[in-house]
Design an enzyme around this catalytic site. Structure first.
Site, short mmCIF file in Angstrom:
data_model
loop_
_atom_site.label_atom_id
_atom_site.label_comp_id
_atom_site.label_asym_id
_atom_site.label_seq_id
_atom_site.Cartn_x
_atom_site.Cartn_y
_atom_site.Cartn_z
N GLU A 27 -8.47 12.98 -26.65
CA GLU A 27 -7.47 13.76 -27.39
C GLU A 27 -8.08 14.94 -28.14
O GLU A 27 -7.38 15.62 -28.89
CB GLU A 27 -6.71 12.84 -28.36
N GLU A 84 0.61 2.51 -31.83
CA GLU A 84 -0.26 3.53 -32.43
C GLU A 84 -1.15 4.18 -31.37
O GLU A 84 -1.28 5.39 -31.34
CB GLU A 84 -1.12 2.91 -33.53
N VAL A 88 -6.38 3.97 -21.45
CA VAL A 88 -6.95 3.36 -20.25
C VAL A 88 -8.15 4.22 -19.86
O VAL A 88 -8.07 5.45 -19.87
CB VAL A 88 -5.92 3.29 -19.11
N GLY A 94 -4.14 5.22 -13.09
CA GLY A 94 -3.38 5.30 -11.85
C GLY A 94 -3.22 3.99 -11.13
O GLY A 94 -2.62 3.94 -10.06
N GLY A 96 -1.96 1.19 -12.81
CA GLY A 96 -0.91 0.42 -13.44
C GLY A 96 -1.26 -0.26 -14.75
O GLY A 96 -0.43 -0.98 -15.29
N GLY A 98 -1.76 1.09 -17.78
CA GLY A 98 -0.93 1.62 -18.86
C GLY A 98 0.48 1.07 -18.82
O GLY A 98 1.03 0.64 -19.83
N TYR A 132 5.79 8.13 -19.41
CA TYR A 132 6.82 7.70 -20.37
C TYR A 132 8.22 8.04 -19.87
O TYR A 132 9.14 7.23 -20.01
CB TYR A 132 6.57 8.32 -21.74
#
Length: 160
Positions: A27, A84, A88, A94, A96, A98, A132
């Site tokens: 991030e 929070e 992964v 890719g 699965g 997550g 999402y």
């Protein structure tokens, strides 16, 4: 790929901390990580746990995690779950993991009679946003996250 989701235990603290550091790096926020393993362990596994963690494993190797806690909706008069962090490992994306973590959280949300499962996502994180949207999550466009910390938090606390 066969993904196994389990609740974290105190022996996982090193893995959890490593995931947090990897997430912060992804991030572009590594400079903001202040927590150490001891503080994390106290708040996750101490006498009054403040959050919970799920670990995603494949072939007995931890490949991802989800850290979450309860919040409360006054309008619903019911608790909710706030996710929070979800992370992964890049080499395991890719497959699965997550989605498996989110599915387990959805099940916990229902089992615990919570009204909703919520989280935030950085606006530039298009791969996560796509996941999402694919599972039916909706952005809350009318809401803006507010944060009070550091000196501003201390100043307000002293004014009480």
């Amino acid at each position: 790929m066969n993904i196994f989701i389990r609740e974290a235990v105190a022996d996982d603290i090193g893995t959890i901390h490593a995931f947090i550091l990897a997430l912060a790096d992804y991030e572009r926020l590594a400079h903001e990580v202040k927590g150490d393993r001891a503080t994390l362990e106290r708040h996750l596994f101490g006498p009054r746990p403040m959050a919970e963690v799920l670990i995603a494993e494949h072939e007995d190797k931890a490949i991802g995690f989800a850290l979450f806690f309860h919040n409360f909706s006054t309008f619903e008069a019911r608790p909710g779950i706030y996710l929070e962090d979800l992370f992964v490992l890049p080499e395991a994306r890719g497959v699965g993991a997550g989605k498996a973590l989110l599915a387990r959280l959805a099940r916990l949300t229902i089992e615990r009679d919570c009204a909703r499962l919520e989280w935030s996502v950085l606006d530039w994180n298009e791969p996560a946003i796509a996941v999402y949207r694919a599972i039916g999550a909706k952005p809350m466009d009318d809401w803006t996250i507010q944060r009070l910390d550091g000196d501003a938090l201390a100043a307000l606390a002293q004014s009480a």
